[in-house]
Write an enzyme that holds these catalytic residues in place. Structure first.
Site, PDB file in Angstrom:
ATOM      1  CD  GLN B  87      -2.698  -1.468   2.591  1.00 53.34           C
ATOM      2  OE1 GLN B  87      -2.385  -0.431   3.498  1.00 53.34           O
ATOM      3  NE2 GLN B  87      -3.381  -2.226   2.703  1.00 53.34           N
ATOM      4  CG  HIS B 149      -2.961  -0.584   8.009  1.00 51.34           C
ATOM      5  ND1 HIS B 149      -3.779  -1.177   8.911  1.00 51.34           N
ATOM      6  CD2 HIS B 149      -3.670  -1.308   6.702  1.00 51.34           C
ATOM      7  CE1 HIS B 149      -4.783  -2.240   8.610  1.00 51.34           C
ATOM      8  NE2 HIS B 149      -4.840  -2.128   7.057  1.00 51.34           N
ATOM      9  CD  GLU B 243     -14.804   3.403  13.769  1.00 49.56           C
ATOM     10  OE1 GLU B 243     -14.132   4.621  14.061  1.00 49.56           O
ATOM     11  OE2 GLU B 243     -14.777   2.580  14.473  1.00 49.56           O
ATOM     12  CE1 TYR B 253     -12.935  10.222  17.533  1.00 44.63           C
ATOM     13  CE2 TYR B 253     -10.667  10.552  18.310  1.00 44.63           C
ATOM     14  CZ  TYR B 253     -11.845  11.168  18.018  1.00 44.63           C
ATOM     15  OH  TYR B 253     -12.323  12.357  18.177  1.00 44.63           O
ATOM     16  CE1 TYR B 264     -10.282  -7.225   5.495  1.00 50.83           C
ATOM     17  CE2 TYR B 264      -8.344  -7.135   7.063  1.00 50.83           C
ATOM     18  CZ  TYR B 264      -9.332  -6.606   6.072  1.00 50.83           C
ATOM     19  OH  TYR B 264      -9.252  -5.097   5.876  1.00 50.83           O
TER      20      TYR B 264
END
Lengths: 374, 374
Positions: B87, B149, B243, B253, B264
């Site tokens: 990513q 991430h 979210e 959070y 998953y």
């Protein structure tokens, strides 16, 4: 899928109706939707009795006890005169807070008078499948010659007062903005029909003192949020614009000046705007409309992850919706099922064992039960 | 449907790509989705320049100017070393608040170091398709050998400070709850990389002073609410639990202790709970996940009824979502389109003329423009 045999022999019917359970995988649980009873004529109101059986109203003007096992009882006698017309007829039913000692039930219905009609609320004492001492505690004013938008959910506040949600009578929608009629209002009364002294407009000249909130269209759902004690209502928009609101004393919810919907067939309503100073925004709305009907705040043990979630039936949408709440917000919407059942859902009730019951709006409507799939 | 001819001759390509406009009827407007440019390699960041052209990053490590007419420029030179892995790569880009005088742009990217990598942010002065005076202002700590991430949106607060959304680096998710790493955090820095004195943890022992909020998973979207001035972010949940949050100073959070998602393939995460004292609830969440990506608060003239609405791209959901806001609430969700385009949407930008641009995440990704259907 299991085959379920309804024992209708007790009704004198020599038939075995075979209807199937439906299993649905939802976000949090695999659930089973079980038919409990069928052949109810457009059932509208649904509430559980302390003995585990259910009181069900049929819009066609009858009220019956349906046993938890699905046995449909004979009509309860002693009801007042009811006008069955369009959306009108016998509507909601709820037990008095002191039902266990008083045996009183409250019900809403279309009351004919003066060449018109409107929503009225009466109570009666339920005894041997009969209502005794039937007493009217509310009559919506004025009477209008209309067959639409009667409301009308009955919701007890924790202080023992009763909320009644009232429609705008369709042709008279502009009066949702005026305080001298009960059109498009939530009203609040005491159990004996008198007006609570702390209602918001008791000292307002020319305002009807029963009014709690205004600017509504047609609310066919409402429940007390168990955490906050406030009334949350579900309101039908026109073509689009169904809403969930928190109904607060003296507040204006905007209909027909502001709405997220439009006229059937298209075209703007009112000012064609969605917000205006002095008018409340909905907590949540749907475009296109799903036709929000009865709902509960779920608080049972069967589905702990649904705690404080709204479980809401929809007519046109033919869906059961779960709304996750957080304080005064709605933070998530799930459609628990829709095409799996493909029926108009009118009312929802939570049973004492934490399972969920609902009724479908059809000339041969049904009572269903939702359990966790074993 | 119209046929649109992309002029790629200027790139030296002797090809005419024919791609079609797509018309979609949404709740409020009929819109046309026009392809502007295609052949971008996994575009990630998108922002409009004052001259009407667009700066686009490609995750593969290049940044280009794409003209409003769709002409794709040569790679901008002068970028620092970027690790393109999983990513990771070149990620977001935003103009400095004083761009018109400074020509500074800020960009986020995967920075390799010490056998690992992490998200870093640098600025450079854009001059003749080249970045000069490139200066690093932030480097996420610690470096980790992971390909997942990275976050990372860059959002300017009205006070001139910069928010950077940072992922939990996947394997290190538990550190989203600790204040001694930048994993799973929103950080806030000054434009020169120094720490604002009013950050919430500047006086907390062992806490990294850049931290603004924590307990996040992987935020790939964020924008300032134009009404309140607060940062709203979009966060990827695991399998379920995407979210939207309002990111407030010092707040937790909840990730990975509380989440509406699950692992998953199934199975509980953390405590397997969705709420806990001291941890914030989302404003809105999705189950299953749509993979929330970049978003804007729309404030343009082309779609006045979308004013202050969030327009949010989704990767896995292949949808553009409209969220209606009311103060600190989200009161309605519309999926503007999904199957009509069937492409992963990475970023969204509002152009000065009020039209909306977005880019799609694909080795041959595209820049699209949304206008009102004439």
């Amino acid at each position: 899928m299991k085959i379920f045999h309804l024992g209708l022999l007790s009704l004198g019917l020599l038939a075995t109706v075979c209807v199937a359970d439906t299993d649905v995988k939802t976000e949090r649980y695999e659930i089973t939707i079980k038919p409990v009873a069928t052949g109810l004529q457009n059932p509208w109101g649904l509430t559980q009795l302390p003995d585990g059986n259910f009181l069900v109203t049929e819009r066609t003007g009858t009220m019956r006890i349906v046993s938890a096992a699905g046995k449909i009882g004979e009509p309860i006698s002693g009801l007042p005169t009811i006008e069955v017309k369009g959306q009108g007829g016998l509507l909601d039913v709820t037990l008095a807070p002191d039902f266990s000692t008083s045996q009183k039930i409250y019900f809403s219905y279309t009351e004919p008078a003066n060449g018109g009609n409107s929503t009225a609320v009466s109570y009666g004492v339920l005894k041997n499948n009969r209502l005794e001492n039937v007493t009217r505690v509310f009559s919506q004013q004025p009477k209008v010659d209309s067959s639409a938008h009667f409301g009308s959910r009955l919701i007890w506040r924790k202080d023992g007062t009763l909320f009644i949600t009232l429609g705008d009578r369709y042709e008279r929608k502009d009066e949702a903005q005026t305080l001298n009629t009960h059109h498009g209002k939530v009203v609040r009364i005491n159990a004996d029909g008198s007006v609570p002294k702390d209602n918001p407009f008791v000292n307002t000249p020319n305002a009807l003192p029963e009014i709690w909130s205004y600017g509504h269209r047609n609310m066919q759902g409402g429940a007390i949020n168990p955490t906050t004690g406030e009334l949350w209502s579900g309101e039908h928009g026109p073509q689009g614009g169904d809403e969930i609101n928190i109904d607060r004393a003296g507040k204006n919810y905007g209909w027909p000046v502001i709405t997220y919907g439009e006229n059937y067939g298209g075209g703007k309503i009112g000012d064609g705007i969605t917000s205006k100073s002095g008018m409340e925004q909905p907590l949540h709305y749907w475009v296109p409309s799903i036709a929000t009907a009865g709902f509960i705040f779920y608080t049972g043990s069967q589905f702990p992850e649904w705690n404080n979630n709204i479980i809401l039936g929809a007519l046109n949408g033919k869906t059961l919706v779960r709304l996750v709440t957080d304080g005064d917000k709605i933070i998530h919407e799930e459609r628990l099922f829709s095409k799996e059942l493909d029926q108009r859902i009118r009312s929802v009730a939570q049973a004492t064992d934490g399972t969920i019951y609902f009724i479908t709006d059809d000339p041969k409507g049904s009572l269903y039960r939702i359990t966790r799939k074993p």
